[in-house]
Scaffold this motif. Structure first.
Motif, PDB file in Angstrom:
ATOM      1  N   ALA A 200       0.844  -1.200   0.000  1.00  0.00           N
ATOM      2  CA  ALA A 200       0.000   0.000   0.000  1.00  0.00           C
ATOM      3  C   ALA A 200       0.875   1.244   0.000  1.00  0.00           C
ATOM      4  O   ALA A 200       2.002   1.238   0.483  1.00  0.00           O
ATOM      5  N   GLY A 201       0.331   2.319  -0.536  1.00  0.00           N
ATOM      6  CA  GLY A 201       1.022   3.598  -0.500  1.00  0.00           C
ATOM      7  C   GLY A 201       1.453   4.091  -1.855  1.00  0.00           C
ATOM      8  O   GLY A 201       0.848   3.754  -2.872  1.00  0.00           O
ATOM      9  N   GLY A 249      -1.212   1.031 -13.472  1.00  0.00           N
ATOM     10  CA  GLY A 249      -0.691   0.357 -14.658  1.00  0.00           C
ATOM     11  C   GLY A 249      -0.584   1.260 -15.868  1.00  0.00           C
ATOM     12  O   GLY A 249      -0.700   0.792 -17.005  1.00  0.00           O
ATOM     13  N   GLY A 250      -0.403   2.560 -15.648  1.00  0.00           N
ATOM     14  CA  GLY A 250      -0.180   3.487 -16.751  1.00  0.00           C
ATOM     15  C   GLY A 250      -1.435   4.007 -17.420  1.00  0.00           C
ATOM     16  O   GLY A 250      -1.350   4.628 -18.481  1.00  0.00           O
ATOM     17  N   SER A 274       4.229   1.286 -13.690  1.00  0.00           N
ATOM     18  CA  SER A 274       3.695   1.985 -12.516  1.00  0.00           C
ATOM     19  C   SER A 274       3.719   1.103 -11.260  1.00  0.00           C
ATOM     20  O   SER A 274       4.644   0.333 -11.045  1.00  0.00           O
ATOM     21  N   MET A 275       2.659   1.195 -10.448  1.00  0.00           N
ATOM     22  CA  MET A 275       2.658   0.488  -9.173  1.00  0.00           C
ATOM     23  C   MET A 275       2.607  -1.024  -9.323  1.00  0.00           C
ATOM     24  O   MET A 275       2.980  -1.764  -8.397  1.00  0.00           O
ATOM     25  N   SER A 276       2.147  -1.514 -10.452  1.00  0.00           N
ATOM     26  CA  SER A 276       2.132  -2.960 -10.672  1.00  0.00           C
ATOM     27  C   SER A 276       3.541  -3.527 -10.553  1.00  0.00           C
ATOM     28  O   SER A 276       3.738  -4.648 -10.070  1.00  0.00           O
ATOM     29  N   GLU A 277       4.522  -2.759 -10.992  1.00  0.00           N
ATOM     30  CA  GLU A 277       5.918  -3.162 -10.888  1.00  0.00           C
ATOM     31  C   GLU A 277       6.538  -2.675  -9.587  1.00  0.00           C
ATOM     32  O   GLU A 277       7.195  -3.434  -8.866  1.00  0.00           O
ATOM     33  N   TRP A 278       6.342  -1.393  -9.286  1.00  0.00           N
ATOM     34  CA  TRP A 278       7.042  -0.762  -8.168  1.00  0.00           C
ATOM     35  C   TRP A 278       6.666  -1.387  -6.821  1.00  0.00           C
ATOM     36  O   TRP A 278       7.543  -1.743  -6.014  1.00  0.00           O
ATOM     37  N   ALA A 279       5.371  -1.530  -6.575  1.00  0.00           N
ATOM     38  CA  ALA A 279       4.912  -2.033  -5.272  1.00  0.00           C
ATOM     39  C   ALA A 279       5.270  -3.494  -5.060  1.00  0.00           C
ATOM     40  O   ALA A 279       5.378  -3.952  -3.909  1.00  0.00           O
ATOM     41  N   ALA A 280       5.450  -4.226  -6.132  1.00  0.00           N
ATOM     42  CA  ALA A 280       5.776  -5.646  -6.023  1.00  0.00           C
ATOM     43  C   ALA A 280       7.231  -5.905  -5.696  1.00  0.00           C
ATOM     44  O   ALA A 280       7.610  -7.034  -5.372  1.00  0.00           O
ATOM     45  N   ASP A 281       8.074  -4.880  -5.784  1.00  0.00           N
ATOM     46  CA  ASP A 281       9.503  -5.020  -5.537  1.00  0.00           C
ATOM     47  C   ASP A 281       9.841  -4.369  -4.194  1.00  0.00           C
ATOM     48  O   ASP A 281       9.883  -3.142  -4.067  1.00  0.00           O
ATOM     49  N   PRO A 285      11.644   2.119  -2.778  1.00  0.00           N
ATOM     50  CA  PRO A 285      11.097   2.898  -1.649  1.00  0.00           C
ATOM     51  C   PRO A 285       9.657   3.351  -1.860  1.00  0.00           C
ATOM     52  O   PRO A 285       9.287   3.825  -2.923  1.00  0.00           O
ATOM     53  N   MET A 286       8.871   3.181  -0.799  1.00  0.00           N
ATOM     54  CA  MET A 286       7.485   3.636  -0.799  1.00  0.00           C
ATOM     55  C   MET A 286       7.176   4.347   0.506  1.00  0.00           C
ATOM     56  O   MET A 286       7.905   4.220   1.496  1.00  0.00           O
TER      57      MET A 286
END
Length: 289
Positions: A200-201, A249-250, A274-281, A285-286
């Motif tokens: 989240a975030g 997702g753009g 977007s967050m589909s990639e970023w939040a999964a890694d 930083p989030m």
């Protein structure tokens, strides 16, 4: 205040007047994000929605099946040049045509395809202000018939700098010279709710201009240029600097990017995964709150 590039936005009166022009191609870009049963979302084509009711003469531009990279693990990723050109040629889009894009929901699906056309060097594309919602609100005609646009040859001329990747975003939040804008809702930005992308975030140090807040709640037409300019300037977006928009997702990010382009921002990109990639890694930083 007026938009710097108002030609990319057309109203319903204009489309009604030009609907039968031989060089006009109208594309319904509707798609849907649906719950996947696990707290996340899945992509669903809007073809059935188009078949049920659309603006007369409109074809359906299928983001899910035709216009997303089939080899990617992430939804809605920019397709290879050959795939995009083949799809657009089949829709009747090519040299000498003008394309009007709309959808039946938030406008973000239409702006996503507008942004991809821009990436691939096609500038004669316009967004219908208010989309199908405003067209129906004005009791304009609707149809269930498929269009008869002849096939065309779409010559892609890819442009650099309009799509950002994870590495560019990571560098941007470290150097502070680029404004990174989250187009998701304020609750999602704060980590309070919304679709589950893994964590989240928001991307650390990003700001928030929700795509859903860019339009009039009754007509779904965009707010005035002055109001929109204030939304972006209030979060620190500078027309002289680089801006990267992201979302899940753009899709919503393309809506923010479209408005920034109308306003005259010349250095704008969409973070494709977007967050589909970023939040999964977990290494990226989030922030929440």
């Amino acid at each position: 205040m007026a938009f710097k590039y108002p030609q990319f936005l057309v109203n319903t009166d204009w489309l009604a007047e030009h609907l039968n022009d031989t060089d006009i191609r109208v594309l319904d870009c509707t798609a849907f994000n649906m719950p996947d049963g696990n707290g996340g979302i899945r992509a669903e084509s809007g073809r059935e929605s188009w078949e049920a009711k659309h603006i007369p003469g409109a074809g359906h531009a299928d983001l899910v099946t035709d216009l997303s990279d089939e080899s990617s693990a992430f939804r809605y990723m920019l397709p290879p040049v050959s795939q995009f050109a083949k799809a657009m040629s089949g829709y009747g889009v090519g040299a000498g045509t003008r394309v009007v894009l709309y959808d039946s929901t938030s406008g973000s699906w239409a702006t996503r395809i507008w942004w991809m056309l821009r990436v691939f060097g096609f500038d004669d594309a316009y967004i219908l202000n208010g989309g199908l919602h405003k067209w129906k609100l004005e009791n304009r005609p609707l149809s269930t018939e498929a269009p008869a646009y002849p096939p065309a040859i779409f010559h892609a001329k890819p442009r650099a700098g309009l799509m950002a990747d994870q590495n560019e975003v990571l560098s941007a939040i470290k150097d502070g010279a680029t404004c990174v804008i989250n187009a998701l809702s304020s609750d999602q930005h704060l980590g309070k709710g919304g679709a589950n992308y893994g964590r989240a975030g928001r991307i650390a140090d990003s700001v928030n201009v929700p795509a859903g807040d860019l339009m009039d709640t009754v007509t779904h037409a965009y707010l005035s240029a002055q109001q929109l300019a204030e939304r972006f300037s209030s979060v620190g977006a500078n027309s002289e600097s680089r801006v990267i928009a992201y979302c899940g997702g753009g899709i919503a990010a393309s809506n923010d990017a479209f408005i920034l382009t109308l306003l005259g921002y010349e250095n704008v990109a969409v973070y494709d995964a977007s967050m589909s990639e970023w939040a999964a890694d977990a290494s990226l930083p989030m922030q929440t709150g």
